[in-house]
Motif scaffolding. Structure first.
Motif, short mmCIF file in Angstrom:
data_model
loop_
_atom_site.label_atom_id
_atom_site.label_comp_id
_atom_site.label_asym_id
_atom_site.label_seq_id
_atom_site.Cartn_x
_atom_site.Cartn_y
_atom_site.Cartn_z
N CYS A 1 0.86 -1.19 0.00
CA CYS A 1 0.00 0.00 0.00
C CYS A 1 0.89 1.23 0.00
O CYS A 1 1.62 1.48 0.98
N CYS B 1 -0.28 3.98 2.78
CA CYS B 1 0.06 3.70 4.18
C CYS B 1 1.52 3.28 4.34
O CYS B 1 1.99 3.08 5.46
N HIS C 1 -6.93 -1.35 1.43
CA HIS C 1 -6.92 0.08 1.72
C HIS C 1 -8.33 0.64 1.50
O HIS C 1 -8.91 0.47 0.44
N ARG D 1 -6.97 4.50 5.10
CA ARG D 1 -6.03 3.64 5.82
C ARG D 1 -6.25 2.18 5.42
O ARG D 1 -7.30 1.84 4.87
N CYS D 2 -5.26 1.36 5.73
CA CYS D 2 -5.42 -0.07 5.47
C CYS D 2 -6.19 -0.70 6.61
O CYS D 2 -5.94 -0.40 7.78
ZN LIG Z 1 -3.38 1.62 2.95
#
Ligand SMILES: [Zn+2]
Ligand SMILES: [Zn+2]
Length: 320
Positions: free
Chosen positions: A141, A144, A154, A160-161
């Motif tokens: 990702c 992040c 994500h 956010r993940c």
């Molecule tokens: Zn992420």
């Protein structure tokens, strides 16, 4: 390299500036509107059922007592599950999944560089990871700056993940994930039962109200809407509940039903996490049956490492 820095800097500057803007606060406030609507609807249903229906219409005291008791139990359980689904935030991805800044910078400049690949492979080998991208690489990702744990994705809304991401639900303004999936399924169960209960108890009076035999017009409209709305929402909850029961019994997320996971050893396998219906159920609801219906955390595992079915079983289903 400078371009990348420039671009990433621009993103940082834009996000920092936008944090303080009034429109950002408005946007955050708007996201709570569906939650507010849902809570208003259940507040109205409380007033309509308890005050208008039970107090003014039901004459039999024993029936009134039973109706009110069942109604309050269902409402409390439904709202507790709803609030727990809303306020249980996704678990953070641990630090060991983070990619060092210099490795990430080198990866952004040249993802195929051998040294970068070796550094990422070394990092990945220390993590409990079984799934990869379609090309066989690590799932990274860029937002992040981390290697995604198995089943994590994500979320663009939460930015956010999220571990074991199922989907982002606007009705709860939160991601349905490892930490709150059980509460979500319980919420659907109690909400459907709540609607079914209102539907079945108001039905005889709905027929009377429909025939305009009610003297009190306010009371009449409350009964009409109680039955009609509980039927409509009950059908919606039932459909969703049925779908999520299938997902639970197959140990699959909504995301995985559209994008099957790719395993390092077995390739694409939509049944990769299938352990048997009973074991799948226990993954979400836990092992002790008296805690299954309670909105308390009982899901198995840590949200990072998931058991997979044996390689033999994978090959057998693959050859079918
Ligand atoms: Zn992420
Ligand atoms: Zn989300």
């Amino acid at each position: 390299m400078s371009n990348v820095k420039k671009v990433s800097n621009q993103i940082m500057v834009v996000s920092e500036q936008s944090c303080g803007r009034p429109c950002t606060y408005c946007l955050h406030a708007l996201k709570w509107l569906p939650v507010l609507f849902s809570l208003s609807l259940s507040s109205w249903s409380y007033y309509a059922y308890v005050w208008q229906f039970c107090r003014l219409i039901i004459q039999n005291e024993f029936n009134k007592y039973i109706y009110l008791t069942v109604f309050h139990v269902l409402l409390i359980m439904m709202e507790t599950c709803y609030l727990r689904t809303i306020f249980t935030r996704p678990k953070m991805v641990p630090e060991e999944f983070l990619i060092p800044e210099n490795t990430l910078e080198a990866y952004r400049n040249n993802p195929d560089n051998r040294e970068v690949q070796a550094a990422l492979t070394s990092l990945g080998s220390r993590l409990p990871i079984k799934t990869v991208t379609f090309l066989g690489g690590l799932r990274i990702c860029d937002h992040c700056k981390l290697i995604k744990p198995d089943r994590a994705h994500h979320c663009k809304v939460c930015n956010r993940c999220v571990l074991r991401m199922d989907h982002h639900c606007p009705w709860i303004n939160n991601c349905i994930s490892f930490t709150n999936y059980k509460y979500f399924v319980l919420y659907l169960t109690y909400a459907f039962t709540y609607c079914l209960f209102i539907m079945s108890t108001t039905f005889p009076y709905f027929m009377v109200a429909w025939g305009e035999k009610f003297q009190d017009q306010t009371c009449r409209y409350h009964v009409l809407f109680l039955f009609l709305l509980s039927s409509i929402f009950g059908f919606g909850y039932f459909t969703l509940l049925l779908y999520h029961c299938c997902l639970v019994l197959h140990n699959r997320t909504t995301f995985e039903s559209f994008h099957p996971p790719v395993f390092r050893d077995g390739g694409i396998d939509k049944h990769g996490f299938y352990l048997g219906a009973c074991a799948n159920f226990k993954q979400v609801f836990g092992v002790s049956c008296w805690r299954w219906l309670l909105p308390i955390p009982t899901s198995l595992g840590d949200g990072l490492d998931y058991p997979v079915r044996s390689q033999d079983a994978s090959k057998e289903s693959g050859s079918r």
